[in-house]
Design a protein around this motif. Structure first.
Motif, PDB file in Angstrom:
ATOM      1  N   ARG A 194      15.184  72.031 183.023  1.00 52.07           N
ATOM      2  CA  ARG A 194      15.408  73.222 182.208  1.00 52.07           C
ATOM      3  C   ARG A 194      16.844  73.647 182.408  1.00 52.07           C
ATOM      4  O   ARG A 194      17.370  73.560 183.519  1.00 52.07           O
ATOM      5  CB  ARG A 194      14.464  74.348 182.694  1.00 52.07           C
TER       6      ARG A 194
ATOM      7  N   SER B   1      12.616  63.752 177.815  1.00 48.59           N
ATOM      8  CA  SER B   1      12.339  64.169 176.440  1.00 48.59           C
ATOM      9  C   SER B   1      11.682  65.535 176.473  1.00 48.59           C
ATOM     10  O   SER B   1      11.313  66.059 177.532  1.00 48.59           O
ATOM     11  CB  SER B   1      11.430  63.150 175.766  1.00 48.59           C
ATOM     12  N   GLU B   2      11.509  66.099 175.317  1.00 46.71           N
ATOM     13  CA  GLU B   2      10.991  67.456 175.265  1.00 46.71           C
ATOM     14  C   GLU B   2       9.572  67.539 175.811  1.00 46.71           C
ATOM     15  O   GLU B   2       9.210  68.496 176.504  1.00 46.71           O
ATOM     16  CB  GLU B   2      11.009  67.959 173.813  1.00 46.71           C
ATOM     17  N   GLU B   3       8.753  66.525 175.495  1.00 45.92           N
ATOM     18  CA  GLU B   3       7.362  66.581 175.961  1.00 45.92           C
ATOM     19  C   GLU B   3       7.311  66.506 177.473  1.00 45.92           C
ATOM     20  O   GLU B   3       6.535  67.208 178.127  1.00 45.92           O
ATOM     21  CB  GLU B   3       6.538  65.423 175.383  1.00 45.92           C
TER      22      GLU B   3
ATOM     23  N   LYS C 221       9.504  67.467 179.443  1.00 46.60           N
ATOM     24  CA  LYS C 221       9.941  68.743 180.008  1.00 46.60           C
ATOM     25  C   LYS C 221       8.807  69.746 179.967  1.00 46.60           C
ATOM     26  O   LYS C 221       8.603  70.507 180.906  1.00 46.60           O
ATOM     27  CB  LYS C 221      11.133  69.266 179.198  1.00 46.60           C
ATOM     28  N   GLU C 222       8.071  69.716 178.882  1.00 45.26           N
ATOM     29  CA  GLU C 222       6.974  70.678 178.771  1.00 45.26           C
ATOM     30  C   GLU C 222       5.922  70.424 179.834  1.00 45.26           C
ATOM     31  O   GLU C 222       5.424  71.354 180.475  1.00 45.26           O
ATOM     32  CB  GLU C 222       6.332  70.559 177.384  1.00 45.26           C
TER      33      GLU C 222
END
Lengths: 125, 819
Positions: free
Chosen positions: A60, B238-240, B242-243
């Motif tokens: 993040r 990747s975004e996933e 990170k989620e």
């Protein structure tokens, strides 16, 4: 032959000392993450916050991509080095916090076994 | 008496005698009678000598040799006459037989020698074989005797015998220890004999120096090196991912723990800066240049155009971005509108000019840019200072390209190039010594008359080279990397955006039209903007309408978000590096190259800007067009806020070089400072000044200082940290209205301010140290001041609301009371 059947009743909730349900009680860890990071970011003079995993990959960030990657890579290595230094001197010791003060700002690194929290602050007004 | 012999002379047998004449008579050896040279000897009998001896005894001359004569073995003695007294006396006697023989028969050698000597002059050698002679002992037999070995003792003889029976008997051997029996053996033990030990005192050794060598060896497992991985770009999630990570519990726990210590550290920094050197901050900046008490602007130079026939005023001033000491002014005739119309015929003959002045020559301008009509505002292009865009009084934009003359103005100090004489110079003003004459440079392109502005262009700006806009007003990344777009505002209530790159023609007709009307261009005009000449249309037009009424706002100045970048001193190096270097391909000569790139939109770009109007309003509006749902046309958005603050024309709307959101507006009799985003009103508004303000500018180095010019020729210097209700200083510059103020930084120690007045004189003044050098923490102090003002405004708003409420409550109560 006692059979345990589900009566369908939930046990009464214990009286909790915490007033009211918060995002954490609702079981949304990502909201909590966001909340913590937002709180840190809202401090005076904070330029950016980066959360990095054990391999140096940012998770993040509030900075742009290239800066984030640069900070993550460099500070990860530096933290490893600092940690190994502390442990070489005294194996029972461990690194808890790393602060780098430069002319323009201060970089704070909070290391952990798996993650790294990097905060960049401009202390001077 | 011993006979004396000549042993000493090597002849022991010779005994010298003295013979008296009596003796000579007796023996018949009278000199020269018996003994002559030929026969110097006489043999005398022994008996005769004895007789003489007996007769004369001691008187006899032979007395000394009596003994010799007695011992003489022979009978006759030889007596020799010594004529030369060789042996000391006149006669001598040979005492031996041998001697006698020798004398009588001298050996061959002396005779040989005599003969040899005799024969030398004759040079003939006669060989004589050796004659054997009796051996004469010379003592050698003694040496032989010594050397010969002879038995010194008699030899001893031993005789040993044994019984016969014991011969040949068997022998019996047995062992015996040698040491047990005494004297069974004789040994010769070795012993160190000191005679044979030599102590070596000298030793020859040779040496050689070599580098230190160290040999070590180790055993390793040899594997050849090979790349395990090669990384080209950083690893990212990747975004996933990170989620998912965000939701993981370890991360949450970690953050909770880490944030505690981080917040402590952050707070520590906020409380106090522990690394401040207090001593250093206590003292103000040292090394002041010049007098600290001197706060006046000092006159440096002034420029006036002496050659113009009519009276002119200066409308706009601009320093050359790169060249030191070069300043450009645009002049316009000082006539009102009616007079302009009246004298329009005469005015057409005179070219309107932009003059380039240099510090080195206060009388002759270096360059003169010609334009079709009076220029009211102009700007150098930030990415290429050889491109100048100016706004004309008739609504046209004029472009110049002075690349061809760039080296001329760069080496102004040299200045020796001759050029055509200006035809407009009155003869009596020409100085014969001067050889630097200004060049007239014709404009490159003008905008289209029909589609451009209809009235005077009041402000012109180059858009920054970081973005470009399209017809809709949407912002994109700049394709060309250079400043290629302009924005102008004019008295016809419109704001236009222009692009200097060649537009793709919408209809093919226009190209044909262009071919028909091809005007011949003079040869010395560069063809950079040929595509724009007379056909240049704006990209988009924004009309500042007042809504329903037909009256529109008439903009006089605009200020965009990016303008401050051009003034900021720290970024000066950046802008300089962006400026095109000569020798490289000038992008302005190849404008089409950038058009091929795709437009990339920029998000979060603030498209709002400030506009100052003729009536004293300050408008904050947006340039993005929106499509009107009813008519389908592109309509400009409504302005965000409008404030009427000033009592006259707003002639300065300028962003602070230090803060992107602080704007200074000057107009009428007062000035105001605004903060972008604060819509309620200005942060600071000055009260009415005694004289009208006619120009203003921020200081380039001090955040809280700005200059305001008045109509009576005074300049007010405001310092926000000193006084906010009135100017800190007032200084008289000239006698007439100040039309333009432009400060400029040349170096850390030299700052100039250019002040233009109504009578056409440009004055350059030097800014003193106190006004140019910011004090420490000045920026933070000014920042604090603005923040306080913002809070004050908010408080005022709140109070307003509270007052409103109170008023309402009071009215309600009044109503109730009535009832």
């Amino acid at each position: 032959m006692n059979k345990w059947t589900n009566t369908g009743q939930e046990p009464e909730p214990l009286p909790s000392s915490v007033p009211g349900p918060t995002a954490t009680d609702l079981g949304e860890p990502q909201a909590e993450v966001e909340e913590t990071l937002k709180r840190i970011q809202s401090h005076k003079g904070v330029i950016g916050t980066v959360v990095v995993n054990a391999e140096g990959i940012p998770i993040r960030t509030t900075l742009d991509n290239s800066t984030t990657v640069q900070y993550a890579g460099l500070l990860h290595q530096l933290t490893m080095k600092a940690k190994s230094t502390v442990r070489d001197i005294d194996p029972q010791n461990d690194l808890t916090f790393l602060r780098i003060r430069s002319k323009k700002h201060e970089i704070m690194v909070a290391p952990d076994k798996e993650y790294l929290l990097i905060v960049i602050q401009n202390p001077c007004e | 008496m011993e006979p004396v012999n000549m042993e000493s002379m090597g002849h022991p047998e010779i005994y010298p005698l003295v013979l008296t004449t009596k003796t000579q008579e007796i023996f018949n050896c009278r000199i020269d009678e018996d003994v002559t040279d030929e026969q110097p000897y006489k043999l005398i009998n022994k008996v005769d000598i004895f007789e003489d001896l007996r007769n004369r005894a001691a008187v006899s001359d032979f007395h000394p040799v009596k003994k010799i004569v007695q011992e003489y073995p022979g009978n006759e003695l030889l007596l020799v006459y010594d004529k030369d007294f060789k042996y000391g006396l006149n006669f001598y006697l040979i005492g031996t037989e041998e001697g006698k023989e020798n004398y009588l028969n001298p050996p061959e050698v002396p005779e040989e020698q005599e003969e040899y000597k005799e024969h030398i002059p004759e040079d003939v050698y006669v060989y004589k074989p050796p004659v054997s002679k009796p051996w004469v002992s010379l003592g050698s037999e003694k040496e032989i005797e010594e050397e010969s070995v002879m038995e010194s003792t008699k030899q001893i003889t031993y005789m040993i015998s044994q019984k016969r029976s014991e011969f040949g008997a068997p022998v019996k051997f047995s062992d015996q220890n040698a040491s047990s029996v005494k004297d069974a053996y004789i040994e010769c033990t070795a012993y160190p004999d000191k005679n044979f030990t030599l102590k070596q005192l000298e030793k020859d050794v040779s040496m050689q120096v070599i580098p230190q060598i160290k040999d070590t060896s180790t055993q390793t497992e040899w594997t050849y090196p090979k790349n395990a991985t090669t990384q080209y770009y950083p690893r990212e999630f990747s975004e996933e991912e990170k989620e998912t990570l965000k939701q993981s519990k370890p991360l949450v726990d970690f953050l909770n723990n880490a944030s505690i210590s981080v917040e402590i550290a952050l707070q520590q920094n906020e409380i106090m800066n522990t690394f401040i050197d207090d001593w250093k901050y206590l003292a103000e900046e040292e090394g002041t240049f010049g007098d600290k008490t001197d706060t006046h602007l000092k006159e440096y130079q002034s420029f006036t155009d002496l050659h113009s026939p009519t009276e002119k005023m200066i409308t706009c001033v601009s320093w050359h971005p790169t060249i030191y000491g070069l300043i450009a002014v645009s002049v316009a005739v000082r006539l009102s509108f009616e007079d302009r119309v009246y004298f329009s015929g005469k005015l057409l003959l005179q070219p309107s000019l932009i003059l380039f002045w240099s510090f080195s020559d206060p009388i002759h301008p270096q360059l003169m840019l010609e334009s079709p009509d009076d220029i009211f505002c102009f700007k150098f292009c930030p990415s290429d200072p050889n491109i100048i865009a100016g706004g004309c009084i008739n609504g046209q934009i004029v472009l110049w390209d002075i690349t061809a003359h760039a080296d001329r103005i760069e080496n102004i100090k040299a200045g020796d190039s001759r050029s055509k004489k200006a035809t407009l110079k009155p003869m009596f003003l020409l100085e014969p010594e001067s050889n630097t004459e200004a060049m007239y440079i014709r404009h490159c392109a003008v905008s289209s008359i029909e589609s451009g502005h209809k009235k005077v262009i009041t402000d012109i700006h180059w858009l920054s080279d970081t973005f470009e806009i399209n017809r809709m007003g949407s912002v994109f990344e700049n394709r060309s990397g250079i400043c290629c777009q302009l924005v102008t505002c004019s008295a016809d209530c419109t704001i236009c955006f222009w692009d200097i790159r060649p537009q793709k023609p919408l209809t093919p007709q226009t190209t044909e039209k262009k071919k028909e009307e091809s005007i011949e261009i003079p040869f010395d005009v560069p063809s950079t903007f040929l595509h724009l000449d007379l056909s240049w249309k704006p990209l988009s037009k924004i009309r500042l309408s007042k809504g329903e009424t037909s009256l529109d706002y008439c903009p006089t100045r605009i200020s965009l978000n990016e303008d401050h970048l051009l003034y900021k001193t720290e970024d000066k190096t950046l802008t300089q590096s962006k400026i095109v270097k000569t020798g490289e391909m000038n992008p302005y000569h190849n404008l089409e190259s950038g058009m091929a790139n795709l437009l990339k939109p920029i998000d979060d770009f603030c498209t709002k800007f400030f506009v100052g109007t003729e009536d004293g309003e300050v408008i904050y509006t947006d340039w993005k067009m929106k499509k009107d749902s009813e008519t389908g046309r592109l309509m400009p958005k409504k302005p965000v806020s409008i404030h009427t603050i000033h009592d006259g024309t707003v002639h300065t709307v300028q962003r602070s070089p230090f803060y992107n959101d602080i704007i200074l507006t000057v107009g009428g009799w007062n000035m105001a400072i605004w903060k972008e985003g604060v819509m309620t009103g200005p942060l600071l508004q000055s009260c009415c000044a005694p004289k009208m303000y006619t120009s203003g500018h921020w200081s380039l180095t001090r955040p809280g200082v700005f200059y305001i010019g008045r109509e009576d020729g005074y300049i007010d210097i405001w310092d926000l940290l000193e006084k906010t209700h009135e100017p800190a200083q007032s200084q008289n510059i000239c006698i007439t209205m100040i039309t333009y103020i432009k400060p400029w930084i040349f170096s850390a120690k030299q700052q100039f301010i250019a002040i233009a007045d109504y009578y056409g004189t440009l004055r350059i003044l030097e800014i003193p140290w106190t006004l140019s050098r910011p004090s420490t923490n000045e920026m933070t102090s000014v920042n604090h001041y603005f923040e306080r003002e913002v809070k004050h405004l908010e408080y005022v708003e709140q109070r307003k609301n509270i007052r409103e409420q109170e008023k309402k409550e009071m009215e309600l109560e009044m109503e109730k009371k009535k009832i």
